[in-house]
Scaffold this active site. Structure first.
Site, PDB file in Angstrom:
ATOM      1  N   GLY A 239      -1.322  -0.506  -8.323  1.00 35.26           N
ATOM      2  CA  GLY A 239      -1.726  -0.662  -6.824  1.00 35.26           C
ATOM      3  C   GLY A 239      -0.976  -1.747  -6.001  1.00 35.26           C
ATOM      4  N   PRO A 276       1.112  -1.469 -13.196  1.00 38.65           N
ATOM      5  CA  PRO A 276       1.726  -1.520 -11.901  1.00 38.65           C
ATOM      6  C   PRO A 276       2.936  -0.307 -12.100  1.00 38.65           C
ATOM      7  CG  PRO A 276       2.517  -3.307 -13.184  1.00 38.65           C
ATOM      8  CD  PRO A 276       1.392  -2.716 -14.109  1.00 38.65           C
ATOM      9  N   CYS A 346      15.167  22.871   7.236  1.00 36.56           N
ATOM     10  CA  CYS A 346      14.609  23.519   8.248  1.00 36.56           C
ATOM     11  C   CYS A 346      13.075  23.427   8.570  1.00 36.56           C
ATOM     12  CB  CYS A 346      14.606  25.073   8.080  1.00 36.56           C
ATOM     13  SG  CYS A 346      16.381  25.416   7.342  1.00 36.56           S
TER      14      CYS A 346
HETATM   15  C1  LIG Z   1      -0.636   5.780  -9.466  1.00 41.47           C
HETATM   16  C2  LIG Z   1      -1.346   5.199 -10.520  1.00 41.47           C
HETATM   17  C3  LIG Z   1      -0.919   3.833 -10.931  1.00 41.47           C
HETATM   18  C4  LIG Z   1       0.375   3.116 -10.447  1.00 41.47           C
HETATM   19  O1  LIG Z   1       0.048   2.750  -8.965  1.00 41.47           O
HETATM   20  P1  LIG Z   1       1.366   1.896  -8.089  1.00 41.47           P
HETATM   21  O2  LIG Z   1       0.563   1.782  -6.942  1.00 41.47           O
HETATM   22  O3  LIG Z   1       2.554   2.384  -8.429  1.00 41.47           O
HETATM   23  O4  LIG Z   1       1.078   0.421  -8.891  1.00 41.47           O
HETATM   24  C5  LIG Z   1      -1.537   3.065 -11.872  1.00 41.47           C
HETATM   25  N1  LIG Z   1      -2.540   3.686 -12.576  1.00 41.47           N
HETATM   26  C6  LIG Z   1      -3.291   4.853 -12.138  1.00 41.47           C
HETATM   27  C7  LIG Z   1      -4.261   5.406 -12.963  1.00 41.47           C
HETATM   28  C8  LIG Z   1      -2.481   5.498 -11.380  1.00 41.47           C
HETATM   29  O5  LIG Z   1      -2.920   6.776 -10.855  1.00 41.47           O
END
Ligand SMILES: *Cc1c(COP(=O)(O)O)cnc(C)c1O
Length: 421
Positions: A239, A276, A346
């Protein structure tokens, strides 16, 4: 810093001019920098130095085998969300012992595939999923290692479509119900509780929501241990956001994120897992496209590109911003023109950017979308019967196509016309 810079006026991926790649593979295409991928993985690994940890690349951000292999070879684990990702990770050489399986809707078939092939941990997200996983494990004569994904009810303060840690989101088990959920998991014969999992959202640009979630996690760890559960791993999800605008203040760095993790969770003697995706792959890739036409509208100037929303859906789907730069470095002091930058599809949603200032461009010129290495090719489709665009990896002065562009015949040949039609 990344590895997409102008060298002698030509935009390069590491040392390779993107125009040279365009001449060989055609446009549009994605290109990834091996050096940037490696650098980003090392930043996370270093941020957690001194703790037992595993950096698990969330491969939904970029599931290309070459990308996953590059990271796997450096020691990365992988976070997968489907049997397809699990099997791709294995095909890229990542051992099962470094694969974490996330997702709210794992099927029994997917559980079987991962248990058969070997898995580090399932992050389970509901009581019915626990029951199903236990059944599948018992039938295979195995025990499934599990962490329960808890929903800490914190606001990630990111785009609604990628916030996952609020009570109203479909993810995880409400943290208020965690004690019961762990008691149930402990009773199920096919499960072994190994840890706790949390993932509150994507593209977070501040540490405070993480801090709120991780504090709740520390508290829960102590409570669960008190109830006799052997909590030895904490999976903190992914995240951490990236700077999509070069001009903007950058989100927190992995180093600050790591320091916060150590401060909040360091005394629990748990192995730390992080997942990540975006931060590893996002700024390690660009999408290169060619101008087809410059069209003067009633009150706007349109730059019509050969790339479209099916190739890079983030602007249409999340109102996302991508910096767009010409492949030829603008002359100093060149007067910019204002463009709406669109694709050929489109629908009006096929707009990459409005009122963007760029140097004067003409049909045939190349432009690059920066920060396109995550959730770019991964989310592409063949909408409007446009074949998926190729992916290229560069390392220094060499490059290779890591996914070729399918031919029109290949695309057409995948459909089937019934004999009775
Ligand atoms: C999408 C996701 C991630 C990665 O998130 P990023 O924002 O790309 O770092 C990690 N763990 C889970 C469970 C996710 O769904």
């Amino acid at each position: 810093m990344d590895h997409f810079l102008y060298i002698d006026g030509a935009l390069c991926a590491e040392q390779v001019p993107v125009a040279e790649i365009a001449a060989q593979v055609g446009t549009p295409f994605y290109v990834y920098s091996a050096a940037t991928l490696r650098r980003h993985y090392r930043l996370f690994d270093a941020a957690l130095e001194g703790t037992r940890h595993l950096v698990c690349f969330a491969m939904k951000a970029n599931p290309n085998l070459a990308v996953v292999k590059l990271l796997g070879d450096m020691g990365a684990g992988v976070d997968v969300v489907s049997a397809g990702e699990y099997l791709k990770a294995r095909a890229a050489g990542v051992p099962g012992a470094r694969i974490v399986f996330s997702g709210v809707g794992k099927t029994r078939e997917e559980m079987r595939i991962a248990l058969d092939g070997g898995i580090r941990q399932f992050n389970v997200e509901s009581e019915p999923e626990m029951d199903a996983l236990s059944d599948v494990a018992v039938a295979l004569g195995k025990v499934a290692p599990v962490a329960v994904r808890v929903n800490p009810d914190v606001d990630a303060r990111t785009h609604d479509k990628i916030a996952t840690g609020k009570a109203e989101n479909k993810f995880g088990i409400p943290i208020s119900r965690a004690m019961d959920a762990y008691a149930r998991a402990a009773r199920l014969p096919g499960l072994e509780v190994v840890g706790i999992d949390v993932h509150i959202g994507s593209q977070l640009t501040e540490l405070a929501p993480f801090e709120a979630a991780f504090c709740k996690l520390a508290e829960l760890t102590r409570a669960l241990r008190g109830a006799g559960h052997d909590i030895r791993r904490l999976d903190l999800g992914g995240g951490l956001g990236i700077p999509y605008r070069r001009a903007n203040e950058a989100p927190p760095l992995p180093q600050e994120y790591g320091a916060m993790i150590r401060r909040l969770l360091g005394d629990l003697d748990c192995e730390i897992e992080i997942e990540p995706g975006r931060l590893i792959a996002g700024n390690a890739g660009i999408m290169v496209s060619r101008v087809i036409y410059v069209k003067e509208g009633a009150d706007r100037r349109f730059l019509i590109l050969d790339a479209a929303m099916n190739d890079l859906v983030r602007p249409a789907m999340y109102e996302a911003h991508h910096d767009i730069v010409p492949a030829t470095e603008p002359a100093p002091g060149a007067e910019p023109l204002r463009y709406d930058i669109v694709g050929p599809i489109c629908e009006s949603g096929d707009t990459f950017a409005r009122e963007r200032d760029l140097p004067a461009l003409a049909a045939g010129d190349l432009v690059a979308f920066r920060s396109a290495g995550a959730y770019g090719a991964a989310m592409a489709s063949e909408y409007n019967s446009r074949p998926l665009i190729p992916e290229v990896m560069v390392a220094g002065d060499q490059f290779a196509v890591i996914r070729p562009r399918p031919s029109y015949d290949e695309m057409i040949g995948r459909d089937n016309i019934p004999a009775w039609l």
